[in-house]
Design an enzyme around this catalytic site. Sequence first.
Site, PDB file in Angstrom:
ATOM      1  N   ALA A  25      45.195  81.724 -44.818  1.00  0.00           N
ATOM      2  CA  ALA A  25      44.534  81.939 -43.521  1.00  0.00           C
ATOM      3  C   ALA A  25      45.380  81.567 -42.318  1.00  0.00           C
ATOM      4  CB  ALA A  25      43.188  81.217 -43.455  1.00  0.00           C
ATOM      5  N   ALA A  26      46.674  81.283 -42.504  1.00  0.00           N
ATOM      6  CA  ALA A  26      47.521  80.944 -41.355  1.00  0.00           C
ATOM      7  C   ALA A  26      47.604  82.124 -40.385  1.00  0.00           C
ATOM      8  CB  ALA A  26      48.916  80.535 -41.819  1.00  0.00           C
ATOM      9  N   GLY A  27      47.741  83.339 -40.928  1.00  0.00           N
ATOM     10  CA  GLY A  27      47.777  84.520 -40.068  1.00  0.00           C
ATOM     11  C   GLY A  27      46.464  84.738 -39.333  1.00  0.00           C
ATOM     12  N   ASP A  28      45.354  84.490 -40.024  1.00  0.00           N
ATOM     13  CA  ASP A  28      44.042  84.601 -39.384  1.00  0.00           C
ATOM     14  C   ASP A  28      43.900  83.560 -38.282  1.00  0.00           C
ATOM     15  OD1 ASP A  28      43.281  86.668 -41.076  1.00  0.00           O
ATOM     16  OD2 ASP A  28      42.419  85.305 -42.557  1.00  0.00           O
TER      17      ASP A  28
END
Length: 325
Positions: free
Chosen positions: A258-261
Amino acid sequence: MNKETMAACALPVLVIGSLNMDLVVTVCQLPQQGETVFGRNFATFPGGKGANQAVAAAKLGARVTMVGCVGQDNFAAELLESLRLAGVETSQVRSVTGKTTGVALITVADKGVNTIVVVAGANQECNPGDVQAALAKTKNPGIVLLQNEVPPATVEYAIRTAGEQGWKVIYNPAPARTVDAGILGLVDILTPNETELAALTGMPVRSQQEAVAAGKKLLQTGVKQIIVTMGAAGALLIAERMVKAVPAIQVQAVDSTAAGDCYTGAVAAGLAEGQPLETALHFAAVAAGLSVTREGAQSALPSKDAVEKYMRKKVKMYEKKWRAE
């Protein structure tokens, strides 16, 4: 101006996307076809790209409404509770009879190698009517945030309609798929990673130089600004007359889920608060960096206080170094 007044003045953020429950099993090695292996641990985590981005933006101070669909099962209740605890408005999440809530079946082996099977379930029922109802309920336009885990027709309708009504459209084209150039031309900010940028352009994206070339090709569709997220290599802002690299912060990574989110949600939160885009990108870099220092998806997303504390600490470090010199 106090925090409550600032929150009231901020633009609303409408996230249209998926809600999934992640079912995660850790193993020593992935099974081969027909093979049974013993797992070490099992856990469930609230997820889905839409819900992750909604939670990220809300934790970072934005007024967020989630638009999407769930089934009528226990997973739905858990996902909605996770959103509410983060401060996300859930009245526009529709419960669909006869459909299961979306799930992702994830098997993770040593060194992070994994296999993922996604069952979209109720996410496939999110339709233009859901988008229309949510837009109509919001008096003043703000920021619409979209991804590719609901039907393409719904995404395209939201981009067209929101833009016509004066909303700023941020589109995270993930998971990767081809998108009509006419739709991309209606997007204000596009946030692909290297894989998604390559899928959109048909060009290799293995370096910053190649990312810039592919990004400039996408600008020809009419998209106004492109933010290419490149993990530990940071991000690139590509616009008609500007290319700017925004470095990632240096951290000890534990879990990049979820780093991109988190990054995309943080950009939306920063812009909703009135930050200039470049400031919002640095804000997002800190948020995404902090998110990888903890395990999980939504549970790992940092608060606004945590991001601001980190930024204040860095400012003091630079000031101390400058005075010493």
